[in-house]
Design a protein around this motif. Structure first.
Motif: not given
Length: 246
Positions: A46-47, A9-21, A34-36
């Motif tokens: 991003i997803i 939910y409105n996770s754009g600031k942190t989502l990319g980092a955890v996806i890379e992990q 991923f449940v938006d």
């Protein structure tokens, strides 16, 4: 295969980092669901920019209904035999999945260590770890219940691996209670386990942002939420005749 359920939910600031992990995991025997939950930022972009060659994932959209609803929706789409949960504003080690697979093999519940990190300083404020790697039957688990509870290893989702068949066969779902929905889910799940494996290693980092969340703001229902959680746990402990021994 493990299904990783991630409410977004409105996770754009942190989502990319955890996806890379997730892409960097030492095991590839998993999918991410991923449940938006009705995001209004760039989370969906991003997803959907993820290359399926790099990460096996599903993207599910729902209107904003809250984290419990999002997790329940994710479970209904899971294709794996097992479940793990990751939040998009936390961090995981590269062996998070590998450790989960190791723990859930021939058991009903896997428990790992996790720590809490103050984002403003980058410091680990507390680490939640058991003192040795071991397997427990249900009787042994109950005898260690108070110690595990005091170490805060029992009631979070992120440090556990679950069997999907136990969840589905017993129709276990997340409550729409504002606080403690993970606590109640785990307490329900504990009723159906016979064997547990615990590992001391910390593989999940819960990041504390202190920017106004369900646990840092006052909403007026804190007493009710805590009452519901504690009432369920007391009934559980009484059921297994260990309430008076804690």
């Amino acid at each position: 295969m493990i299904s990783i359920i991630m409410p977004v939910y409105n996770s754009g600031k942190t989502l990319g980092a955890v996806i890379e992990q997730l892409i960097q995991q030492t095991s590839n025997d998993f999918e991410v669901v991923f449940v938006d939950d009705g995001s209004a930022d760039n989370s969906v972009e991003i997803i959907k920019s993820i290359n399926l060659k790099n990460l096996n994932y599903q993207y599910i959209y729902q209107r904003n209904e809250g984290v419990s609803s999002a997790r329940n929706k994710g479970i209904s789409y899971a294709k794996g035999q097992y479940l793990m949960f990751v939040d998009p504003d936390d961090e995981i080690e590269n062996n998070f999945i590998e450790k989960g697979i190791e723990l859930i093999n021939d058991t009903d519940l896997g428990i790992m260590g996790f720590d809490e990190v103050d984002v403003s300083t980058g410091n680990v404020t507390i680490a939640h770890q058991w003192h040795q790697n071991r397997s427990m039957n249900f009787k042994s688990y109950l005898s260690n219940f108070s110690k595990l509870s005091n170490l805060e290893l029992l009631f979070s989702l992120w440090n556990k691996v679950y069997r999907l068949d136990i969840v589905l066969d017993n129709q276990l779902t997340f409550s729409d209670i504002r606080m403690g929905e993970d606590f109640l889910f785990n307490m329900q799940y504990f009723d159906y386990i016979k064997k547990i494996k615990i590992d001391t290693e910390v593989t999940y980092h819960y990041l504390r942002y202190n920017d106004g969340t369900a646990t840092t703001n006052f909403h007026g229902d804190e007493f009710f939420c805590n009452y519901q959680n504690q009432k369920y746990m007391i009934n559980f402990l009484k059921k297994y005749s260990i309430y008076g021994r804690l």
